[in-house]
Design a protein around this motif. Structure first.
Motif, short mmCIF file in Angstrom:
data_model
loop_
_atom_site.label_atom_id
_atom_site.label_comp_id
_atom_site.label_asym_id
_atom_site.label_seq_id
_atom_site.Cartn_x
_atom_site.Cartn_y
_atom_site.Cartn_z
N ARG A 21 0.84 -1.20 0.00
CA ARG A 21 0.00 0.00 0.00
C ARG A 21 0.86 1.24 0.00
N PHE A 72 -9.41 -5.39 -5.75
CA PHE A 72 -9.89 -4.78 -4.52
C PHE A 72 -11.24 -4.12 -4.75
N GLN A 73 -11.44 -3.63 -5.95
CA GLN A 73 -12.76 -3.09 -6.28
C GLN A 73 -13.79 -4.21 -6.35
N LEU A 75 -13.66 -6.95 -4.66
CA LEU A 75 -13.91 -7.34 -3.28
C LEU A 75 -14.85 -6.35 -2.60
N GLU A 76 -14.62 -5.09 -2.85
CA GLU A 76 -15.49 -4.06 -2.28
C GLU A 76 -16.92 -4.23 -2.78
N TRP B 78 -12.43 -2.05 4.36
CA TRP B 78 -11.03 -2.37 4.12
C TRP B 78 -10.72 -2.32 2.63
N ALA B 79 -11.54 -2.98 1.85
CA ALA B 79 -11.31 -3.02 0.40
C ALA B 79 -11.37 -1.62 -0.19
N SER B 80 -12.30 -0.82 0.29
CA SER B 80 -12.44 0.52 -0.28
C SER B 80 -11.28 1.42 0.13
N SER B 81 -10.65 1.10 1.25
CA SER B 81 -9.53 1.94 1.69
C SER B 81 -8.38 1.87 0.69
N PHE B 82 -8.31 0.81 -0.09
CA PHE B 82 -7.27 0.73 -1.11
C PHE B 82 -7.54 1.74 -2.22
N ARG B 83 -8.82 1.89 -2.53
CA ARG B 83 -9.18 2.88 -3.53
C ARG B 83 -8.68 4.26 -3.10
#
Lengths: 104, 104
Positions: A21, A72-73, A75-76, B78-83
DNA sequence: CAGATATATTCCTCTGAAGGTATATTTTAG
DNA sequence: CTAAAATATACCTTCAGAGGAATATATCTG
């Protein structure tokens, strides 16, 4: 979804993801920062890459790994779709209660 | 997060979770619908429950399991935090390009 | 070309966890 | 109280996968 979850479920792989990250990074630096052996690191990177979670950029004898946004999208979106389940059920409950009230 | 991911990573447990999207259900029905043995089903339900993904309601000798909303919200967050990571990096890139332009 | 460096791969070992069978536990029905 | 039904648990076996050590591969440096 299954392969994404399986890749992320392994604790050391999750650590790699969290480390990445902070930005793209080479194998050696990942291994050093996480106190993992180089082969162990390479193998985890392979699993993560095959799950689509990482992209690799080869530069000479260096391999730079970076997080890939798409999984990750996914997953979201998957996780948020459960929220929609609750909301729909709430709607049905509302409908039910309203009908119940109307039938008084 | 780790225990949530680990619980969801097992294929049969993921099937249970997807099945329970349709509504709360007893052990026997879950086992039958997924062609799993009863002990196998109970064990998976235990793992999912311990990860906080399920809530159990005991009624006589029946145990009704239902999805718990919170962990899925955690996963979504959590997943959206990567965005957000990407977006921040984009912002920094913007800043850089603007400064680059200003220094002409 | 001969190291040196960075990474991937192979082979081996071993542990954790999944599945099966049998049994324990609880509750209901008769 | 006994039998049946629903679920949980204990015990055993098996196997995938994680880690270690050694080696292969590719690239750079002198």
């Amino acid at each position: 979804m299954k392969s994404i979850l399986q890749a992320l479920a392994e604790p050391n792989r999750l650590l790699i993801v969290e480390l990445l990250r902070t930005g793209p990074m080479g194998v050696g630096e990942i291994a050093e920062r996480l106190s993992m052996s180089q082969p162990q690191t390479s193998k985890h990177l392979k699993v993560l890459s095959e799950a689509g979670l990482l992209q690799m950029e080869a530069n000479a004898n260096r391999r730079i790994y970076r997080l890939s946004a798409q999984p990750f999208q996914e997953l979201e979106a998957w996780a948020s779709s459960f929220r929609r389940d609750w909301e729909e059920r709430m709607d049905r409950l509302d409908d039910y209660l309203i009908r119940l009230q109307g039938s008084d």
